[in-house]
Design an enzyme around this catalytic site. Structure first.
Site, PDB file in Angstrom:
ATOM      1  N   CYS A  20     -32.619 -32.185  -6.742  1.00 51.44           N
ATOM      2  CA  CYS A  20     -33.998 -31.947  -6.290  1.00 51.44           C
ATOM      3  C   CYS A  20     -34.045 -30.717  -5.402  1.00 51.44           C
ATOM      4  O   CYS A  20     -33.020 -30.119  -5.080  1.00 51.44           O
ATOM      5  CB  CYS A  20     -34.532 -33.165  -5.530  1.00 51.44           C
ATOM      6  SG  CYS A  20     -33.540 -33.570  -4.076  1.00 51.44           S
ATOM      7  N   CYS A  23     -31.951 -30.749  -2.300  1.00 53.36           N
ATOM      8  CA  CYS A  23     -30.531 -30.469  -2.562  1.00 53.36           C
ATOM      9  C   CYS A  23     -30.290 -28.962  -2.528  1.00 53.36           C
ATOM     10  O   CYS A  23     -29.343 -28.479  -1.894  1.00 53.36           O
ATOM     11  CB  CYS A  23     -30.105 -31.012  -3.923  1.00 53.36           C
ATOM     12  SG  CYS A  23     -30.144 -32.805  -4.070  1.00 53.36           S
ATOM     13  N   CYS A  85       9.458  -7.887 -11.929  1.00 52.00           N
ATOM     14  CA  CYS A  85      10.180  -8.404 -10.772  1.00 52.00           C
ATOM     15  C   CYS A  85       9.253  -9.242  -9.899  1.00 52.00           C
ATOM     16  O   CYS A  85       8.063  -9.382 -10.182  1.00 52.00           O
ATOM     17  CB  CYS A  85      10.773  -7.255  -9.953  1.00 52.00           C
ATOM     18  SG  CYS A  85       9.520  -6.109  -9.329  1.00 52.00           S
ATOM     19  N   ASP A 483       5.599 -51.669  -8.190  1.00 54.38           N
ATOM     20  CA  ASP A 483       4.699 -52.775  -8.516  1.00 54.38           C
ATOM     21  C   ASP A 483       5.506 -53.745  -9.369  1.00 54.38           C
ATOM     22  O   ASP A 483       6.557 -53.383  -9.919  1.00 54.38           O
ATOM     23  CB  ASP A 483       3.493 -52.244  -9.283  1.00 54.38           C
ATOM     24  CG  ASP A 483       2.619 -53.354  -9.822  1.00 54.38           C
ATOM     25  OD1 ASP A 483       2.276 -54.267  -9.051  1.00 54.38           O
ATOM     26  OD2 ASP A 483       2.303 -53.310 -11.022  1.00 54.38           O
ATOM     27  N   ASP A 681       1.345 -49.198 -12.553  1.00 53.95           N
ATOM     28  CA  ASP A 681       0.721 -48.972 -13.860  1.00 53.95           C
ATOM     29  C   ASP A 681      -0.726 -49.432 -13.934  1.00 53.95           C
ATOM     30  O   ASP A 681      -1.367 -49.282 -14.973  1.00 53.95           O
ATOM     31  CB  ASP A 681       1.518 -49.686 -14.953  1.00 53.95           C
ATOM     32  CG  ASP A 681       1.309 -51.197 -14.920  1.00 53.95           C
ATOM     33  OD1 ASP A 681       1.111 -51.746 -13.816  1.00 53.95           O
ATOM     34  OD2 ASP A 681       1.343 -51.823 -15.984  1.00 53.95           O
ATOM     35  N   ASP A 685      -2.880 -50.188  -8.435  1.00 55.44           N
ATOM     36  CA  ASP A 685      -1.838 -49.326  -7.876  1.00 55.44           C
ATOM     37  C   ASP A 685      -2.339 -47.922  -7.567  1.00 55.44           C
ATOM     38  O   ASP A 685      -1.619 -47.138  -6.957  1.00 55.44           O
ATOM     39  CB  ASP A 685      -0.657 -49.220  -8.847  1.00 55.44           C
ATOM     40  CG  ASP A 685      -0.100 -50.586  -9.217  1.00 55.44           C
ATOM     41  OD1 ASP A 685       0.035 -51.425  -8.305  1.00 55.44           O
ATOM     42  OD2 ASP A 685       0.191 -50.820 -10.409  1.00 55.44           O
TER      43      ASP A 685
END
Length: 786
Positions: A20, A23, A85, A483, A681, A685
């Site tokens: 808007c 913003c 280099c 875990d 996983d 976690d």
């Protein structure tokens, strides 16, 4: 981050999140507060902010983020020609980071590529102009890189000509060592050295001139200055009729520098084979089924998500997808490092580049081209190889002043020998030797070559390291926290027992639990669904309760299924099921309670068995052998966690912890001075993975876990955790060895040449050897196996 600009510039920032006019106003006010901003105009329709001023881009980006918005940025890779280099790499980085819209540039001298973070408004022409001003040229990196033989053939031909022209000088030098005069006459020396100096050596003049024009120096400038001085002095003496000439000092140096460059090029390509090898796994064509079920061979680029493809024995899978017909063993070793065949049947997922060993499959494509897992793995490896290790900052500081210092030392050497009474020719040769021996190539290649070789070797073993900073962190880890479910255990638990409460039928309890779990990806949910069998209608509403379980509305009732913590927080007790719960927990089984919070009532107790992974015990032993402490963080019940910990000989266990508590425990360890790696996983976690010094995600885990991790294991094998620490420590060791060699070589070689201990020819040979030695040392990492 880029250095602060002091010159005015115009820039357009693509701002995301503005909805808007208020913003746009907030963004404009935030940008106006940044020192150096002169004009600001925010366009809500295009979501762009146009600015004029001299403020650094990082400060502008920080102002936008502080206002609650963000900049839309992209990443891309470009090639840069002309770098020779470490000082070249530093100059390219500075030149690109001065371009308005470039957030960060990571230069990899070994691949001659730059990884850029930039605004999408930055054009290639702007980047090219900045590089040309610095003395280099832009080369767009192709989407798929494959090794090319042409540059090698051309380099080999030039090398052959160079050594054919230099051979008489080498013979003459050998004769001098034996007390014989085998050196050609002066006119022949001039005719042999001139093509080397001005034809094969023209590249050094061009690159050196570009560096001078940009107000800097590089290795090519040192070679051009040194060989020109030797050639010019020899020409003058020859024309004067003098017998003592030094054409060999220029000719042999150029030949050896070309040899070093050729060997560097070959070694660089060898360090970068990981990406090419991954991309080479993609087949060029696919066998697609049309609407009538007929097979047709089509180019891989013509394949689309949703197509059905046939994979015959011996063929590679052309797209990520799901098997709809057939069964086969797949060789996934090139992608995951898994040496044994993985059996695939209807409903299983397959990945691009894997090979069907013994069966015909019909696969429904879900991801093709750059969206495949193979392409994403290649992109991760490429990003890691292009990243800069924190230790590289030392090299950057040295390389920024290296060439001017070397030229100064050479000048002091010349004047010093003249003051000591040496003739002009002798003094000039000693100064030339200083210019030639001071090779910054080895210094520039020391870190990126080892990073490329190390991350490439890790990728072949199924270990994806996000960047060089993660690699450096991994080498310092002294505590690994695992875990439990899906990490140390198989992650495929089965329903070991179900105890319905009085008045609840077993079938009813299983049906209600299955409907609740139909919307969950948790391993326990899969166990419930397998036990229930058949098609399960999902709950009318569903919500995950991280660290506790799930809840939802099933058959008009609000139900929940989860841990003992959920039972307690709901104000319920095990009651008549307490004895069964104690018995199952004593066997190390995970407990879940099906409850009706509104009644409130306990409807059933479910017990799940999940065996430790085959490599879990070996992984724990390997970590302890490396001097790393092992711990377990899990949301599971203390009894289940304790049973697994005892089986695997893990002493420190924190059970029944919520995601935030996992992260807090990791933070507590770090505050005590521990270097912590977290292995997990699941969604639970993700916070702990992000909080750790090193987050390691199982490739079979959730996207949230993988996104939060610094390292991803492509196969769910705990033994890859100690392997990760092993390869990172080995890589860091090679980096330290390379830097020690590069710094030590110059620390010894430059004074030795200045004191007259090296001829220019020997200096050229030593210079070439130094770069090749650094690259060869890095390539030793290619032998590493998990």
């Amino acid at each position: 981050m880029p250095e602060t600009r002091s010159t005015p510039f115009d820039i357009t920032l693509p701002v995301t999140g503005m909805t808007c006019a208020s913003c746009a106003g907030r963004v404009e006010r935030a940008l106006r507060k940044v020192p150096g901003v002169e004009e600001v105009s925010v366009n809500l329709a295009t979501e762009q902010a146009s600015l004029r001023g001299s403020a650094p881009l990082p400060a502008l980006a920080e102002a936008v983020r502080a206002a609650g918005y963000d900049l839309r940025e992209v990443t891309r890779d470009i090639g840069v020609t002309g770098m020779t280099c470490a000082s070249c790499a530093s100059r390219v980085k500075r030149a690109l980071e001065k371009v308005p819209g470039v957030l960060e540039a990571s230069v990899n001298l070994a691949t001659e590529q730059v990884h850029l973070r930039l605004l999408p408004t930055v054009e290639d022409a702007t980047l090219s102009a900045a590089l040309e001003k610095a003395g280099y040229a832009l080369a767009i990196v192709p989407e798929q890189e494959e090794p090319e033989a042409a540059p090698d053939r051309r380099g080999l031909a030039e090398l052959a000509v160079a050594f054919a022209l230099a051979a008489p000088f080498l013979a003459g030098m050998l004769g001098m060592a034996l007390g014989r005069d085998w050196m050609p006459p002066g006119w022949a020396q001039f005719l042999l050295a001139a093509p080397l100096q001005f034809w094969l050596g023209a590249r050094f003049y061009r690159a050196g001139w570009r560096a001078l024009r940009a107000g800097a120096g590089n290795m090519d400038l040192l070679v051009a200055l040194g060989t020109s001085a030797a050639f010019g002095l020899s020409t003058v003496q020859w024309l004067r009729g003098e017998h003592h000439l030094y054409f060999e000092a220029a000719a042999v140096v150029i030949a050896f520098v070309l040899l070093g460059r050729f060997l560097e090029h070959r070694a660089k390509r060898a360090t970068g084979t990981a990406i090419a090898a991954l991309l080479a796994l993609r087949p060029r064509t696919a066998c697609r089924l049309d609407a009538a079920g007929r097979e047709e061979e089509v180019p891989l680029a013509a394949l689309r998500a949703g197509d059905r493809v046939v994979v015959r024995p011996g063929e590679r899978v052309p797209a990520d997808g799901v098997v709809e017909e057939g069964a086969a063993g797949l060789d996934e070793s090139a992608l995951t490092g898994e040496s044994r065949a993985v059996e695939k049947a209807v409903g299983d997922t397959v990945s691009t580049g894997t090979v069907s060993l013994d069966g015909r499959l019909v696969v429904r494509a879900q991801a093709v081209g750059g969206d495949t897992r193979l392409a994403q793995v290649a992109a991760l490896v490429q990003a890691a190889q292009a990243s800069r290790a924190p230790v590289q900052k030392l090299v950057d500081r040295v390389s920024a002043v290296f060439v001017p210092v070397v030229v100064g030392v050479a000048l002091v050497t010349l004047l010093g020998w003249l003051a000591a009474g040496a003739g002009l020719s002798a003094a000039l040769l000693h100064a030339v030797a200083v210019l030639v021996i001071a090779c910054p190539c080895a210094l520039g290649l020391a870190t990126p070559a080892a990073i490329m070789a190390g991350t490439g070797a890790a990728a072949r073993a199924g270990i994806l390291i996000r960047d060089a900073a993660a690699l450096e962190q991994a080498g310092k880890i002294d505590l690994v926290a695992f875990d439990k479910t899906g990490t140390l255990t198989e992650g495929r638990p089965s329903l070991a027992a179900l105890y319905p409460a009085r008045g609840v039928a077993r079938e009813e309890a299983l049906r209600l639990a299955a409907r609740l779990q139909a919307g969950s990806e948790h391993p326990l949910a899969r166990a419930v669904l397998v036990a229930a069998g058949g098609d399960i209608a999902p709950a009318e509403t569903f919500r995950a309760l991280p660290g506790r379980g799930v809840e939802g509305r099933v058959e008009g009732r609000r139900l929940a299924l989860g841990s003992t913590r959920l039972l307690t927080e709901s104000g319920l007790f095990a009651g008549p099921l307490a004895e069964a719960a104690a018995r199952e927990a004593g066997q190390g089984h995970t407990l879940s309670w099906l409850i009706d919070p509104s009644a409130p009532a306990v409807l059933a107790l479910m017990a799940f068995a999940d065996a430790p992974r085959a490599g879990a015990a070996e992984a724990v032993r390997a970590l302890k052998t490396q001097g790393v402490q092992v711990a377990m963080l899990t949301g599971d019940a203390p009894e289940a966690a304790g049973a697994v910990a005892r089986a695997l000989d893990i002493g420190e266990v924190a059970a029944g912890v919520l995601p935030a508590q996992k992260a807090a425990q990791v933070t507590a360890w770090r505050e005590k001075g521990r270097r912590v790696a977290m292995v997990g996983d699941g969604v639970n976690d993700a916070a702990a993975l992000a909080s750790a010094d090193l987050g390691i995600a199982m490739g079979s885990g959730t996207d949230a876990a993988i996104a939060a991790a610094h390292v991803t294991l492509l196969r769910p094998d705990p033994i890859l955790v100690p392997a990760t620490l092993a390869i990172t420590r080995r890589t860091l060791s090679q980096i330290r060895q390379n830097l020690l060699w590069a710094f030590g070589f110059n620390a010894v070689g430059i004074p030795l040449a200045a004191l007259g201990g090296l001829s220019p020819a020997l200096a050229g040979a030593a210079m070439a050897f130094s770069s090749v030695a650094v690259l060869g040392n890095a390539l030793l990492l290619a032998r590493w196996r998990a």
